[in-house]
Write a protein that holds these residues in place. Structure first.
Motif, mmCIF file in Angstrom:
data_model
loop_
_atom_site.group_PDB
_atom_site.id
_atom_site.type_symbol
_atom_site.label_atom_id
_atom_site.label_comp_id
_atom_site.label_asym_id
_atom_site.label_seq_id
_atom_site.Cartn_x
_atom_site.Cartn_y
_atom_site.Cartn_z
ATOM 1 N N TYR A 1 26.258 22.872 25.522
ATOM 2 C CA TYR A 1 26.057 22.640 23.983
ATOM 3 C C TYR A 1 25.643 21.070 24.145
ATOM 4 C CZ TYR A 1 27.680 26.836 22.059
ATOM 5 O OH TYR A 1 27.754 28.331 21.644
ATOM 6 N N VAL A 2 26.146 20.256 25.080
ATOM 7 C CA VAL A 2 25.535 18.857 24.985
ATOM 8 C C VAL A 2 24.605 18.476 26.048
ATOM 9 C CG1 VAL A 2 26.425 16.572 25.708
ATOM 10 C CG2 VAL A 2 27.813 17.893 24.198
ATOM 11 N N GLY A 3 24.854 19.040 27.332
ATOM 12 C CA GLY A 3 23.645 18.879 28.392
ATOM 13 C C GLY A 3 22.296 19.347 27.908
ATOM 14 N N GLY A 4 22.132 20.537 27.509
ATOM 15 C CA GLY A 4 20.793 21.260 27.165
ATOM 16 C C GLY A 4 20.297 20.432 26.239
ATOM 17 N N PRO A 5 20.692 20.521 24.905
ATOM 18 C CA PRO A 5 20.069 19.606 23.899
ATOM 19 C C PRO A 5 19.795 18.093 24.261
ATOM 20 C CG PRO A 5 21.785 21.012 22.929
ATOM 21 C CD PRO A 5 21.991 21.023 24.390
ATOM 22 N N THR A 6 20.504 17.527 24.625
ATOM 23 C CA THR A 6 20.400 16.198 25.154
ATOM 24 C C THR A 6 19.292 15.733 25.817
ATOM 25 O OG1 THR A 6 23.025 15.825 24.853
ATOM 26 C CG2 THR A 6 21.813 13.808 25.781
ATOM 27 N N MET A 7 19.324 16.491 27.125
ATOM 28 C CA MET A 7 18.191 16.392 28.151
ATOM 29 C C MET A 7 16.858 16.644 27.495
ATOM 30 S SD MET A 7 19.343 14.837 30.615
ATOM 31 C CE MET A 7 21.315 14.229 29.873
ATOM 32 N N ALA A 8 17.047 17.902 26.806
ATOM 33 C CA ALA A 8 15.612 18.510 26.214
ATOM 34 C C ALA A 8 14.780 17.146 25.254
ATOM 35 C CB ALA A 8 15.871 19.606 25.451
ATOM 36 N N VAL A 9 15.849 16.671 24.479
ATOM 37 C CA VAL A 9 15.210 15.562 23.614
ATOM 38 C C VAL A 9 14.939 14.304 24.415
ATOM 39 C CG1 VAL A 9 15.795 13.947 21.663
ATOM 40 C CG2 VAL A 9 16.321 16.431 21.408
ATOM 41 N N MET A 10 15.702 13.925 25.191
ATOM 42 C CA MET A 10 15.348 12.846 26.268
ATOM 43 C C MET A 10 14.031 12.943 26.947
ATOM 44 S SD MET A 10 18.526 11.375 28.200
ATOM 45 C CE MET A 10 20.051 10.361 27.537
ATOM 46 N N ALA A 11 13.986 14.403 27.437
ATOM 47 C CA ALA A 11 12.530 14.640 28.140
ATOM 48 C C ALA A 11 11.257 14.736 27.236
ATOM 49 C CB ALA A 11 12.717 16.055 28.693
ATOM 50 N N LEU A 12 11.528 15.104 25.922
ATOM 51 C CA LEU A 12 10.415 15.155 25.183
ATOM 52 C C LEU A 12 9.987 13.607 24.806
ATOM 53 C CD1 LEU A 12 8.732 16.918 23.082
ATOM 54 C CD2 LEU A 12 10.547 16.159 21.136
ATOM 55 N N LYS A 13 10.971 12.760 24.824
ATOM 56 C CA LYS A 13 10.691 11.404 24.405
ATOM 57 C C LYS A 13 10.438 10.630 25.680
ATOM 58 C CE LYS A 13 11.599 11.845 19.991
ATOM 59 N NZ LYS A 13 10.602 11.819 19.098
ATOM 60 N N ASN A 14 10.613 11.013 26.766
ATOM 61 C CA ASN A 14 10.421 10.447 28.231
ATOM 62 C C ASN A 14 9.524 11.200 28.985
ATOM 63 O OD1 ASN A 14 12.144 7.727 28.074
ATOM 64 N ND2 ASN A 14 13.428 9.410 27.309
ATOM 65 N N PRO A 15 8.037 11.138 28.558
ATOM 66 C CA PRO A 15 7.387 12.235 29.663
ATOM 67 C C PRO A 15 7.244 11.725 30.912
ATOM 68 C CG PRO A 15 6.269 11.322 27.829
ATOM 69 C CD PRO A 15 7.581 10.796 27.664
ATOM 70 N N HIS A 16 7.423 10.283 31.144
ATOM 71 C CA HIS A 16 7.259 9.851 32.502
ATOM 72 C C HIS A 16 8.261 10.164 33.324
ATOM 73 C CE1 HIS A 16 9.190 7.099 29.806
ATOM 74 N NE2 HIS A 16 9.671 6.546 30.948
ATOM 75 N N ILE A 17 9.467 10.626 32.917
ATOM 76 C CA ILE A 17 10.592 10.934 33.864
ATOM 77 C C ILE A 17 10.780 12.382 33.807
ATOM 78 C CG2 ILE A 17 13.304 10.776 33.894
ATOM 79 C CD1 ILE A 17 12.896 8.002 32.180
ATOM 80 N N LYS A 18 11.269 12.705 35.165
ATOM 81 C CA LYS A 18 11.336 14.069 35.195
ATOM 82 C C LYS A 18 12.947 14.513 35.284
ATOM 83 C CE LYS A 18 11.457 17.877 38.958
ATOM 84 N NZ LYS A 18 11.565 17.899 40.504
ATOM 85 N N PHE A 19 13.313 15.506 34.188
ATOM 86 C CA PHE A 19 14.612 15.882 34.048
ATOM 87 C C PHE A 19 15.225 17.435 34.723
ATOM 88 C CE2 PHE A 19 15.936 12.750 30.937
ATOM 89 C CZ PHE A 19 14.784 12.070 30.636
ATOM 90 N N HIS A 20 16.063 17.196 35.389
ATOM 91 C CA HIS A 20 16.618 18.444 35.960
ATOM 92 C C HIS A 20 18.009 18.693 35.649
ATOM 93 C CE1 HIS A 20 16.629 20.862 40.307
ATOM 94 N NE2 HIS A 20 16.998 21.688 39.165
ATOM 95 N N VAL A 21 18.050 19.684 34.845
ATOM 96 C CA VAL A 21 19.414 20.290 34.400
ATOM 97 C C VAL A 21 20.125 21.423 35.229
ATOM 98 C CG1 VAL A 21 20.739 20.827 32.334
ATOM 99 C CG2 VAL A 21 18.660 19.729 32.073
ATOM 100 N N VAL A 22 21.149 21.159 35.783
ATOM 101 C CA VAL A 22 21.661 22.180 36.495
ATOM 102 C C VAL A 22 23.028 22.562 36.066
ATOM 103 C CG1 VAL A 22 20.430 21.701 38.587
ATOM 104 C CG2 VAL A 22 22.493 20.329 38.322
ATOM 105 N N ASP A 23 23.470 23.847 36.555
ATOM 106 C CA ASP A 23 24.724 24.660 36.066
ATOM 107 C C ASP A 23 24.926 25.573 37.005
ATOM 108 O OD1 ASP A 23 25.948 24.781 32.927
ATOM 109 O OD2 ASP A 23 26.704 26.263 34.256
ATOM 110 N N ILE A 24 26.517 25.705 37.125
ATOM 111 C CA ILE A 24 26.754 26.878 38.159
ATOM 112 C C ILE A 24 26.662 28.257 37.522
ATOM 113 C CG2 ILE A 24 28.481 25.598 39.811
ATOM 114 C CD1 ILE A 24 30.487 26.071 37.621
ATOM 115 N N ASN A 25 26.415 28.391 36.294
ATOM 116 C CA ASN A 25 26.382 29.407 35.538
ATOM 117 C C ASN A 25 25.085 30.015 35.392
ATOM 118 O OD1 ASN A 25 26.162 31.570 33.756
ATOM 119 N ND2 ASN A 25 27.872 30.578 32.409
#
Ligand code: NAD
Ligand code: UDX
Length: 461
Positions: free
Chosen positions: A12-36
């Motif tokens: 609930y936190v990792g997904g939305p937080t990284m999505a918004v950060m990625a949208l606002k920082n197009p020059h940075i690559k975001f990789h979200v990982v989970d064991i699930n």
């Protein structure tokens, strides 16, 4: 210069937080990982694993461009210049601190994985809510690698609320970043400031030492929950005296020192954070020998438990002291509107209380699947699963849930409940038709005029 950001934990936190950060920082690559794996599959699909207004649009814009989801924890750790730890920190269910302390095993595992796989310098960011001084343990694990890379640990707690996550992230009241106050620590803080400054004005980014940041998160949640318990305590007094809790909340909330927010009386607060974080605070106070402080904060949870059981007891006493064999309709199962999250929802505990009194409960919630409801009940371990399944059912139609019911309990404040055809519902119910508004969302006068016997939290007869 940060080029790659990794986030461990796609919840609930990792997904939305990284999505918004990625949208606002197009020059940075975001990789979200989970064991699930199934959670990751859902993040890559059109059916995201969590329901949040506006989230799908944000994910769609960034996904595949600079936002990626996978289960490759090792690869993501290697490539990230900055690594967020956003894993779950539930209340410990075993051993020392059981029922109070935060279970940090998932966080510790992340630290160990980072220590094992990192082969260059990293900034490690605590995004999970953690007890004050956790950074010390993380640093210790990281520094024990002995194979070269240097680590800076920052605390960057998340203040988003579910149901408004995207809005809260886009227009955060403030962002909090704590770190070491030496040269390397301050430089690491600045790197994270830059990421947020892509859309958050600099004056709203607060920087502190690391312990203040960790403790501020627990304190913020404790204060917010305390307001709800305070108004809920007053709701009981309102019912006893004929005062109206909404009028009282308005009257006190107009005092600018008190303010109007978070004064909505309810069937009790739920969610994955408030109870967990207060119990954690209580545990910490006890650990440091501050027993009076521990007792003070514990009362917030005690009052919340009282509010839930008071609501259940009111249903039973109003229905002539027994709900055995009676059908009770629950409108809502989620812990608040606009989310499919049910963690610590008041519905779970009120349902359990009514099932103990042999009620049959029919639930309607626009977002929660039936399977989740049974998992919630199973966790309580009150009765065998077959009995839960016999007595507790879910329908995908509010009118069906209320048909032939002896009483309705409004458990979640979903907007759609306000515009239901209440005359139709009344016509199809057993009489007298009882209605218990646990969220103060319905027009009491209109419903009484239809013929309902209405009980509203915090409103005297
Ligand atoms: P969550 O349970 O939704 O997500 C956590 C995810 O971490 C899970 O998908 C789990 O599979 C994954 N995970 C656990 N260990 C892992 C590992 N070693 N490697 C990879 N993935 C791993 O939890 P959440 O609600 O996102 O909360 C995360 C943290 O943020 C908690 O500390 C919580 O207190 C805090 N927080 C939550 C909220 C909220 O509204 N939910 C708000 C603020 C802060
Ligand atoms: C909370 C904090 O608000 C957020 O800052 C933190 O990051 C995570 O914990 P969340 O639990 O998602 O967020 O939702 P919140 O809006 O705070 O509601 C929590 C519970 O309190 C819900 O059950 C809600 O219905 C209840 N509530 C809230 C009330 O009963 N009355 C209120 O006035 C406000």
């Amino acid at each position: 210069m940060i080029k790659n950001i990794t986030c461990i934990g796609a919840g609930y936190v990792g997904g939305p937080t990284m999505a918004v950060m990625a949208l606002k920082n197009p020059h940075i690559k975001f990789h979200v990982v989970d064991i699930n794996q199934s959670r990751i599959d859902a993040w890559m699909s059109d059916e995201l694993p969590i329901y949040e207004p506006g989230l799908f649009e944000v994910v769609q814009q960034a996904r595949g461009k600079n936002l990626f989801f996978s289960t490759d924890v090792e690869g993501a750790i290697k490539e990230g210049d900055m690594i967020f730890i956003s894993v779950n920190t539930p209340t410990k269910k075993y051993g020392i601190g059981k029922g109070r302390a935060a279970d940090l095993k998932y966080v510790e595992l992340c630290a160990r994985q980072i220590a094992e796989y990192a082969d260059d310098d990293k900034i490690v960011v605590e995004k999970s809510t953690l007890p004050v001084r956790t950074a010390q343990s993380i640093k210790k694990i990281l520094s024990a690698t002995g194979h070269g890379p240097k680590f800076q640990v920052l605390s960057n707690p998340e203040f988003l609320a579910e149901g408004t996550a995207v809005e809260d992230l886009m227009q955060a009241d403030r962002v909090l970043i704590g770190g070491d106050q030496d040269e390397a620590g301050l430089a690491a803080i600045e790197e994270l400031v830059k990421v947020y400054n892509a859309w958050i004005p600099r004056e709203r980014i607060i920087t502190t030492n690391i312990w203040s940041s960790e403790l501020s998160k627990l304190t913020a949640n404790a204060f917010l929950a305390q307001r709800i318990s305070s108004i809920n305590a007053i709701s009981a007094l309102c019912e006893a005296t004929g005062a109206d809790v909404e009028e009282v909340a308005h009257a006190i909330g107009t005092d600018s020192r008190i303010g109007p927010k978070f004064l909505k009386s309810s069937v009790g607060f739920g969610g994955s954070c408030f109870q967990k974080d207060i119990l954690n605070l209580v545990y910490l106070c006890e650990f440091f020998g501050l027993h009076e402080v521990a007792r003070y904060w514990e009362q917030v949870v005690t009052m919340n438990d009282y509010q839930k059981s008071r609501f259940g007891s009111k249903i039973i006493s109003t229905l002539f002291n027994t709900v055995s064999g009676k059908k009770i309709a629950f409108l809502g199962w989620a812990f608040k509107k606009d989310t499919n999250d049910t963690r610590e929802s008041a519905s779970i505990y009120v349902a359990d209380q009514l099932l103990n009194d042999e009620a049959s409960i029919s639930v309607y919630d626009p977002q929660v699947p039936e399977q989740q409801m049974y998992l919630d009940m199973e966790e309580l371990e009150t009765r065998p699963m077959e009995v839960n399944k016999q007595r507790l059912t879910m329908t995908d139609d509010a009118y069906e849930a209320c048909k032939d019911a002896h009483a309705i309990a409004v458990m979640t404040e979903w907007d759609e409940f306000k515009t239901l055809d209440w005359q139709r519902i009344y016509d199809n119910m057993k009489k007298p038709a009882f209605l218990f508004d646990g969220r103060l969302i319905l027009d009491r006068k209109k419903l009484s005029d239809i013929g309902f016997e209405v009980y509203t939290i915090g409103k005297g007869k």
